[in-house]
Write an enzyme that holds these catalytic residues in place. Structure first.
Site, PDB file in Angstrom:
ATOM      1  N   ASP A  33      -0.529  -6.096  -4.993  1.00 22.53           N
ATOM      2  CA  ASP A  33       0.162  -4.953  -4.390  1.00 22.53           C
ATOM      3  C   ASP A  33      -0.450  -4.605  -3.035  1.00 22.53           C
ATOM      4  OD1 ASP A  33       1.714  -4.821  -6.734  1.00 22.53           O
ATOM      5  OD2 ASP A  33       0.210  -3.571  -7.709  1.00 22.53           O
ATOM      6  N   ASP A  52      -4.840 -10.479  -3.421  1.00 22.47           N
ATOM      7  CA  ASP A  52      -4.532  -9.236  -4.109  1.00 22.47           C
ATOM      8  C   ASP A  52      -3.011  -9.187  -4.193  1.00 22.47           C
ATOM      9  OD1 ASP A  52      -4.913  -6.538  -5.149  1.00 22.47           O
ATOM     10  OD2 ASP A  52      -4.163  -5.866  -3.202  1.00 22.47           O
TER      11      ASP A  52
END
Length: 157
Positions: free
Chosen positions: A10, A8
């Site tokens: 952020d 992922d």
């Protein structure tokens, strides 16, 4: 077939300060660049999968995301690393698209596009929706909650 190391964006690769789309907003999490280099060196295809609803909300455009990802690649190249592919979902949660996590669309696309072995791959995310998406794609999901990403990857890969 190669294994994939899915990240992922952020909250995992960078400090999540909300709707990041400019290079000057980017702040690497501790050990993130080194974690990507470690994955590169150990034969993993590195793939970033990120929900980017800021596009759907009109905060920024797809071109802004592309420019930011080019910046990330340049930063990684300086330390000998690279991301093999970036996948992002521009949709809002209420759009119910198949690519937005917790649905597995981005992961499934990467597995197919890059010819990756799901059974030997993993995803590191900072939200339960990341883990749900990985499980739906039959990729092992690992919840990250901070600290050195390199240490975390080495302990969990």
């Amino acid at each position: 077939m190669r294994p994939g190391a899915f990240f992922d964006r952020d909250g995992v690769l960078n400090i999540d300060s909300g709707y990041i789309f400019k290079p000057q907003q980017w702040e690497w999490t501790p050990g993130a660049r080194e974690a990507i280099c470690w994955c590169n060196a150990h034969g993993y295809a590195v793939v970033v999968v990120t929900n980017q609803s800021g596009i759907g909300r009109g905060f920024y455009g797809a071109q802004d995301v592309e420019i930011l990802h080019e910046f990330v690649q340049r930063e990684l190249a300086e330390v000998g690393g690279q991301v093999d592919a970036f996948y992002y979902c521009p949709h809002l949660p209420e759009d119910n698209c198949a690519c937005r996590k917790p649905l597995p669309g981005m992961i499934l696309s990467a597995l197919r596009d890059l010819d990756l072995d799901a059974s030997k791959s993993f995803l590191i995310g900072d939200r339960e929706s990341d883990i749900q998406a990985s499980e739906a794609a039959e990729v092992r999901g690992i919840l990250y909650s901070g600290g050195s990403l390199l240490d975390f990857v080495q302990a969990n890969a």
